[in-house]
Motif scaffolding. Structure first.
Motif, PDB file in Angstrom:
ATOM      1  N   ASP A 240       0.829  -1.195   0.000  1.00 41.30           N
ATOM      2  CA  ASP A 240       0.000   0.000   0.000  1.00 41.30           C
ATOM      3  C   ASP A 240       0.866   1.248   0.000  1.00 41.30           C
ATOM      4  OD1 ASP A 240      -2.229  -1.590   0.085  1.00 41.30           O
ATOM      5  OD2 ASP A 240      -2.500  -1.429   2.257  1.00 41.30           O
ATOM      6  N   ARG A 241       0.430   2.231  -0.777  1.00 40.98           N
ATOM      7  CA  ARG A 241       1.147   3.505  -0.804  1.00 40.98           C
ATOM      8  C   ARG A 241       0.863   4.307   0.470  1.00 40.98           C
ATOM      9  NH1 ARG A 241      -0.067   5.507  -7.029  1.00 40.98           N
ATOM     10  NH2 ARG A 241       1.230   3.918  -8.083  1.00 40.98           N
ATOM     11  N   ARG A 242       1.693   5.304   0.701  1.00 43.41           N
ATOM     12  CA  ARG A 242       1.508   6.167   1.861  1.00 43.41           C
ATOM     13  C   ARG A 242       0.217   6.958   1.718  1.00 43.41           C
ATOM     14  NH1 ARG A 242       4.886   8.288   5.692  1.00 43.41           N
ATOM     15  NH2 ARG A 242       6.690   7.355   4.641  1.00 43.41           N
ATOM     16  N   LYS A 243      -0.524   7.050   2.800  1.00 42.57           N
ATOM     17  CA  LYS A 243      -1.785   7.798   2.822  1.00 42.57           C
ATOM     18  C   LYS A 243      -1.483   9.209   3.339  1.00 42.57           C
ATOM     19  CE  LYS A 243      -4.378   3.518   3.678  1.00 42.57           C
ATOM     20  NZ  LYS A 243      -3.190   2.656   3.558  1.00 42.57           N
ATOM     21  N   TRP A 244      -1.488  10.164   2.434  1.00 35.00           N
ATOM     22  CA  TRP A 244      -1.061  11.517   2.771  1.00 35.00           C
ATOM     23  C   TRP A 244      -2.161  12.328   3.469  1.00 35.00           C
ATOM     24  CZ3 TRP A 244       3.948  12.413   2.422  1.00 35.00           C
ATOM     25  CH2 TRP A 244       4.706  11.639   1.525  1.00 35.00           C
ATOM     26  N   VAL A 245      -3.408  11.894   3.336  1.00 38.52           N
ATOM     27  CA  VAL A 245      -4.527  12.614   3.952  1.00 38.52           C
ATOM     28  C   VAL A 245      -5.367  11.617   4.738  1.00 38.52           C
ATOM     29  CG1 VAL A 245      -6.544  14.083   3.533  1.00 38.52           C
ATOM     30  CG2 VAL A 245      -4.552  14.239   2.017  1.00 38.52           C
ATOM     31  N   ALA A 246      -5.831  12.032   5.917  1.00 38.45           N
ATOM     32  CA  ALA A 246      -6.653  11.159   6.759  1.00 38.45           C
ATOM     33  C   ALA A 246      -7.960  10.829   6.039  1.00 38.45           C
ATOM     34  CB  ALA A 246      -6.940  11.828   8.098  1.00 38.45           C
ATOM     35  N   TRP A 247      -8.467   9.622   6.282  1.00 44.59           N
ATOM     36  CA  TRP A 247      -9.671   9.173   5.597  1.00 44.59           C
ATOM     37  C   TRP A 247     -10.882  10.032   5.957  1.00 44.59           C
ATOM     38  CZ3 TRP A 247     -10.871   6.740   1.503  1.00 44.59           C
ATOM     39  CH2 TRP A 247     -12.141   6.192   1.320  1.00 44.59           C
ATOM     40  N   LYS A 248     -10.963  10.492   7.199  1.00 39.31           N
ATOM     41  CA  LYS A 248     -12.101  11.324   7.595  1.00 39.31           C
ATOM     42  C   LYS A 248     -12.103  12.660   6.853  1.00 39.31           C
ATOM     43  CE  LYS A 248      -9.821  13.373  11.638  1.00 39.31           C
ATOM     44  NZ  LYS A 248      -9.930  13.605  13.109  1.00 39.31           N
ATOM     45  N   GLU A 249     -10.929  13.139   6.447  1.00 39.96           N
ATOM     46  CA  GLU A 249     -10.873  14.370   5.660  1.00 39.96           C
ATOM     47  C   GLU A 249     -11.313  14.118   4.220  1.00 39.96           C
ATOM     48  OE1 GLU A 249     -10.252  17.254   6.942  1.00 39.96           O
ATOM     49  OE2 GLU A 249      -9.842  16.423   8.938  1.00 39.96           O
ATOM     50  N   ILE A 250     -10.977  12.955   3.687  1.00 38.40           N
ATOM     51  CA  ILE A 250     -11.399  12.608   2.325  1.00 38.40           C
ATOM     52  C   ILE A 250     -12.917  12.440   2.261  1.00 38.40           C
ATOM     53  CG2 ILE A 250     -11.250  10.810   0.535  1.00 38.40           C
ATOM     54  CD1 ILE A 250      -8.395  10.317   1.382  1.00 38.40           C
ATOM     55  N   CYS A 251     -13.517  11.972   3.353  1.00 38.29           N
ATOM     56  CA  CYS A 251     -14.955  11.721   3.382  1.00 38.29           C
ATOM     57  C   CYS A 251     -15.785  12.980   3.631  1.00 38.29           C
ATOM     58  CB  CYS A 251     -15.282  10.673   4.444  1.00 38.29           C
ATOM     59  SG  CYS A 251     -14.644   9.021   4.060  1.00 38.29           S
ATOM     60  N   ARG A 252     -15.147  14.114   3.734  1.00 36.21           N
ATOM     61  CA  ARG A 252     -15.914  15.350   3.885  1.00 36.21           C
ATOM     62  C   ARG A 252     -16.637  15.690   2.590  1.00 36.21           C
ATOM     63  NH1 ARG A 252     -14.867  18.611   8.235  1.00 36.21           N
ATOM     64  NH2 ARG A 252     -13.124  17.991   9.586  1.00 36.21           N
ATOM     65  N   PRO A 253     -17.712  16.489   2.652  1.00 34.03           N
ATOM     66  CA  PRO A 253     -18.386  16.925   1.423  1.00 34.03           C
ATOM     67  C   PRO A 253     -17.444  17.705   0.516  1.00 34.03           C
ATOM     68  CG  PRO A 253     -19.757  17.369   3.353  1.00 34.03           C
ATOM     69  CD  PRO A 253     -18.419  16.936   3.864  1.00 34.03           C
ATOM     70  N   ILE A 254     -17.761  17.746  -0.751  1.00 35.32           N
ATOM     71  CA  ILE A 254     -16.895  18.406  -1.725  1.00 35.32           C
ATOM     72  C   ILE A 254     -16.734  19.882  -1.409  1.00 35.32           C
ATOM     73  CG2 ILE A 254     -16.666  19.017  -4.177  1.00 35.32           C
ATOM     74  CD1 ILE A 254     -18.063  16.412  -4.861  1.00 35.32           C
TER      75      ILE A 254
END
Length: 333
Positions: free
Chosen positions: A258-272
Motif C-alpha cells: 500500500d502507498r503512503r496515505k497523505w490525507v486522513a480518511w475522515k478528511e477525504i470523506c468530507r463533502p466536496i
C-alpha cells in the motif's frame, strides 16, 4: 419451496385472484398471459418441436412476482388461522408484543412455533394442504429447524421425524443478514469483508485514475455494506476494517504494498464543498440509517414496528433514544 415458480397451478392461482375480488376481465387477462407460452427443447444445438405449458410462471415476466405473492397469501392465512385456533402453539415472545407466527419474503418463509407434537402435526398438515392446492412442493433439503437450548434431545428427534426437516445451527444467514445467539462478533462479518476484498482484487488498480477509483468508491464499494448497516449495529472494528480497505484502494499500491496515505480518511470523506471528495464514511452511514430506523419505529404502524415498540420502547421514546445512542456493538434490534 422447490422450483417455486415452475410448479404454480394455474387454476389455483385464478381461484385465488377471484377470491381476492379481482374483476373477471383482469382474471382473463392474467390467464391469457400465463397460459400463452410455448416451449421448445434444445438438443445438440437444435430446437426440437414446441409444446404448450400446463403450469408455472415465467421468472423473467415482471408480473410473475406479484402473482406469486398474491398466491402465497393463502399460505399466510392458513398459518394464521391455525395459530388463532391454537392448533399451532405460539412461540414464546416478549409481553406486550403482537403475535408473529411467520415471516415471508418471496419463496422463503420463517415460521415461529413451539415444539409440541400437536403443533408440529398441525403445521405439517397446513403445509401439505397448501402443497396440494397450489401444486408447489417444500424443498426439505434447504429447510431446517432451529431449536431452543432448553429442548431435550428426545423432543428434537421426534420433531425431526415428524417434519422430515434437518436441524439447523447458529449462526446462519437469512436474506444476507447473519442470525446469531447473543451479540454480533467480528467473525460474523467475515463474508462482508471477504466480498469487499474480492471486489477490489478484481479491479486492476494500476490502470485506474484517481477519478476512476473515486467513482468506484462512491457508487460500488460504499454501497456493498448498506444492507447490513440498515438492520445491524456493525461493530466498530468491522467499520474500521471497511474504511481501511476503501482507503487502501483509493491510494493504490506500489510493488504489492500500500502507498503512503497523505490525507486522513475522515478528511477525504468530507463533502466536496468542505474540501473532501464526497465519499461516505461507514460510521456516518450507519448513524444516519439507524436514525431513520428509529423514526420509522416510533412513527410507524406496521407489524414489525409494533413488535419492537412493544418489546423495547413501551411508550417511552426517550428510553428508546438512549438505547440507540448507548449501543456500541451487537445487533441493534
Amino acid at each position: 419451496m422447490s422450483k417455486a415458480y415452475d410448479r404454480v397451478d394455474w387454476n389455483f392461482l385464478l381461484h385465488v385472484l377471484d377470491a381476492f375480488d379481482f374483476s373477471a376481465n383482469v382474471c382473463e387477462l392474467i390467464k391469457s398471459c400465463i397460459s400463452s407460452p410455448w416451449f421448445s427443447i434444445m438438443m445438440n444445438g437444435t430446437p426440437l418441436g414446441f409444446f404448450k405449458g400446463e403450469c408455472g410462471l415465467r421468472q423473467c415476466d415482471p408480473l410473475s412476482p406479484y402473482l406469486f405473492i398474491v398466491m402465497r397469501e393463502v399460505l399466510s392465512c392458513l398459518i394464521k388461522q391455525s395459530c388463532d385456533n391454537n392448533k399451532i402453539g405460539q412461540f414464546t415472545q416478549a409481553r406486550g408484543t403482537p403475535l408473529v407466527s411467520h415471516l415471508m419474503y418471496a419463496d422463503d418463509i420463517v415460521i415461529f412455533a413451539n415444539g409440541g407434537k400437536r403443533s408440529m402435526r398441525s403445521l405439517m398438515q397446513v403445509l401439505k394442504c397448501y402443497e396440494g392446492w397450489s401444486g408447489q412442493m417444500l424443498n426439505k433439503d434447504k429447510s431446517a429447524i432451529y431449536f431452543s437450548k432448553s429442548i431435550s434431545l428426545s423432543r428434537k428427534g421426534n420433531i425431526i421425524l415428524t417434519t422430515g426437516f434437518s436441524e439447523g445451527g447458529f449462526p446462519f444467514k437469512y436474506l444476507g443478514v447473519p442470525i446469531v445467539v447473543g451479540r454480533l462478533k467480528v467473525c460474523d462479518f467475515g463474508d462482508l469483508l471477504g466480498k469487499v476484498k474480492k471486489k477490489i482484487a478484481g479491479w486492476k488498480m494500476k490502470f485506474l485514475s484517481a477519478g476512476g477509483r473515486t467513482i468506484l468508491l462512491s457508487h460500488v464499494l460504499s454501497s456493498m455494506a448498506t444492507h447490513l448497516l440498515v438492520v445491524l449495529h456493525v461493530p466498530t472494528v468491522v467499520i474500521k476494517s471497511l474504511n481501511r480497505l476503501l482507503s487502501s484502494f483509493f491510494w493504490g499500491e506500489s510493488d504489492g504494498k500500500d502507498r503512503r496515505k497523505w490525507v486522513a480518511w475522515k478528511e477525504i470523506c468530507r463533502p466536496i464543498d468542505e474540501g473532501g471528495l464526497g465519499i461516505r464514511d461507514f460510521r456516518d452511514i450507519q448513524r444516519a440509517l439507524h436514525m431513520k430506523l428509529a423514526w420509522r419505529l416510533i412513527s410507524g404502524q406496521s407489524l414489525w414496528a409494533e413488535f419492537f415498540k412493544g418489546k423495547y420502547v413501551r411508550g417511552n421514546h426517550y428510553l428508546f433514544w438512549l438505547l440507540i445512542r448507548g449501543r456500541d456493538s451487537g445487533s441493534l434490534l
